[in-house]
Write a protein that holds these residues in place. Structure first.
Motif, PDB file in Angstrom:
ATOM      1  N   GLY A   1       0.833  -1.214   0.000  1.00 41.16           N
ATOM      2  CA  GLY A   1       0.000   0.000   0.000  1.00 41.16           C
ATOM      3  C   GLY A   1       0.858   1.250   0.000  1.00 41.16           C
ATOM      4  O   GLY A   1       2.016   1.210   0.394  1.00 41.16           O
ATOM      5  N   GLY A   2       0.306   2.361  -0.436  1.00 36.25           N
ATOM      6  CA  GLY A   2       1.048   3.625  -0.522  1.00 36.25           C
ATOM      7  C   GLY A   2       1.436   4.172   0.842  1.00 36.25           C
ATOM      8  O   GLY A   2       0.725   4.956   1.438  1.00 36.25           O
ATOM      9  N   GLY A   3       2.565   3.697   1.345  1.00 36.83           N
ATOM     10  CA  GLY A   3       3.033   4.103   2.670  1.00 36.83           C
ATOM     11  C   GLY A   3       3.195   5.600   2.825  1.00 36.83           C
ATOM     12  O   GLY A   3       2.813   6.173   3.832  1.00 36.83           O
ATOM     13  N   LEU A   4       3.762   6.228   1.799  1.00 37.07           N
ATOM     14  CA  LEU A   4       3.995   7.668   1.863  1.00 37.07           C
ATOM     15  C   LEU A   4       2.684   8.442   1.939  1.00 37.07           C
ATOM     16  O   LEU A   4       2.528   9.360   2.733  1.00 37.07           O
ATOM     17  CB  LEU A   4       4.805   8.118   0.638  1.00 37.07           C
ATOM     18  CG  LEU A   4       5.337   9.550   0.667  1.00 37.07           C
ATOM     19  CD1 LEU A   4       6.344   9.724   1.804  1.00 37.07           C
ATOM     20  CD2 LEU A   4       5.993   9.913  -0.650  1.00 37.07           C
ATOM     21  N   GLN A   5       1.739   8.034   1.116  1.00 38.99           N
ATOM     22  CA  GLN A   5       0.435   8.688   1.086  1.00 38.99           C
ATOM     23  C   GLN A   5      -0.265   8.563   2.440  1.00 38.99           C
ATOM     24  O   GLN A   5      -0.813   9.525   2.968  1.00 38.99           O
ATOM     25  CB  GLN A   5      -0.435   8.084  -0.028  1.00 38.99           C
ATOM     26  CG  GLN A   5      -1.777   8.790  -0.232  1.00 38.99           C
ATOM     27  CD  GLN A   5      -1.626  10.257  -0.660  1.00 38.99           C
ATOM     28  OE1 GLN A   5      -0.699  10.589  -1.388  1.00 38.99           O
ATOM     29  NE2 GLN A   5      -2.508  11.107  -0.197  1.00 38.99           N
TER      30      GLN A   5
ATOM     31  N   GLN B   1      -1.336  11.530   5.125  1.00 31.48           N
ATOM     32  CA  GLN B   1      -2.701  11.671   5.647  1.00 31.48           C
ATOM     33  C   GLN B   1      -2.700  11.703   7.167  1.00 31.48           C
ATOM     34  O   GLN B   1      -3.396  12.491   7.790  1.00 31.48           O
ATOM     35  CB  GLN B   1      -3.558  10.502   5.172  1.00 31.48           C
ATOM     36  CG  GLN B   1      -3.780  10.503   3.673  1.00 31.48           C
ATOM     37  CD  GLN B   1      -5.155  10.989   3.283  1.00 31.48           C
ATOM     38  OE1 GLN B   1      -6.135  10.350   3.590  1.00 31.48           O
ATOM     39  NE2 GLN B   1      -5.215  12.122   2.626  1.00 31.48           N
ATOM     40  N   GLU B   2      -1.912  10.819   7.761  1.00 28.15           N
ATOM     41  CA  GLU B   2      -1.822  10.746   9.210  1.00 28.15           C
ATOM     42  C   GLU B   2      -1.237  12.043   9.773  1.00 28.15           C
ATOM     43  O   GLU B   2      -1.705  12.562  10.767  1.00 28.15           O
ATOM     44  CB  GLU B   2      -0.942   9.556   9.603  1.00 28.15           C
ATOM     45  CG  GLU B   2      -1.292   8.980  10.946  1.00 28.15           C
ATOM     46  CD  GLU B   2      -0.604   7.647  11.182  1.00 28.15           C
ATOM     47  OE1 GLU B   2       0.287   7.612  12.052  1.00 28.15           O
ATOM     48  OE2 GLU B   2      -0.930   6.672  10.490  1.00 28.15           O
ATOM     49  N   GLY B   3      -0.209  12.550   9.104  1.00 28.66           N
ATOM     50  CA  GLY B   3       0.411  13.800   9.516  1.00 28.66           C
ATOM     51  C   GLY B   3      -0.584  14.953   9.464  1.00 28.66           C
ATOM     52  O   GLY B   3      -0.624  15.798  10.347  1.00 28.66           O
TER      53      GLY B   3
ATOM     54  N   LEU C   1      -4.281  18.769  12.166  1.00 27.01           N
ATOM     55  CA  LEU C   1      -5.626  19.302  12.383  1.00 27.01           C
ATOM     56  C   LEU C   1      -6.038  19.168  13.837  1.00 27.01           C
ATOM     57  O   LEU C   1      -6.629  20.069  14.410  1.00 27.01           O
ATOM     58  CB  LEU C   1      -6.640  18.584  11.479  1.00 27.01           C
ATOM     59  CG  LEU C   1      -6.549  18.913   9.984  1.00 27.01           C
ATOM     60  CD1 LEU C   1      -7.447  17.977   9.187  1.00 27.01           C
ATOM     61  CD2 LEU C   1      -6.918  20.361   9.716  1.00 27.01           C
ATOM     62  N   GLN C   2      -5.704  18.013  14.426  1.00 27.65           N
ATOM     63  CA  GLN C   2      -6.028  17.789  15.828  1.00 27.65           C
ATOM     64  C   GLN C   2      -5.298  18.778  16.726  1.00 27.65           C
ATOM     65  O   GLN C   2      -5.859  19.304  17.675  1.00 27.65           O
ATOM     66  CB  GLN C   2      -5.634  16.365  16.222  1.00 27.65           C
ATOM     67  CG  GLN C   2      -6.780  15.566  16.755  1.00 27.65           C
ATOM     68  CD  GLN C   2      -6.421  14.101  16.868  1.00 27.65           C
ATOM     69  OE1 GLN C   2      -6.416  13.374  15.892  1.00 27.65           O
ATOM     70  NE2 GLN C   2      -6.099  13.682  18.057  1.00 27.65           N
TER      71      GLN C   2
END
Length: 70
Positions: free
Chosen positions: A1-5, A9-11, A16-17
């Motif tokens: 899976g696209g690890g970088l992507q 997203q997580e970052g 945002l949090q």
């Protein structure tokens, strides 16, 4: 899976949090003046659901305790 992507997203979610936490602390300070360290610590450790709940409660709560109640 696209690890970088996924990482990006997580970052973004983390950012945002963090923004939501800062906003919440600022709103609480404006509304209730002094914020105990324990309250700030709870906000720092909170997940998205808690942050959302507290943000909504600021609008109706009369006291800081009413916002932070579980």
């Amino acid at each position: 899976g696209g690890g970088l992507q996924e990482g990006r997203q997580e970052g973004l979610a983390q950012g945002l949090q963090q923004g939501q936490r800062l906003l919440l602390v600022r709103q609480l300070r404006l509304r209730f003046r002094r914020l105990p360290r324990a309250v700030v610590a709870r906000i720092e450790a909170a997940g998205p659901a808690e942050l959302e709940r507290w943000s909504e409660r600021i609008l109706t709560a009369r006291t800081l305790a009413e916002v932070m109640v579980d």
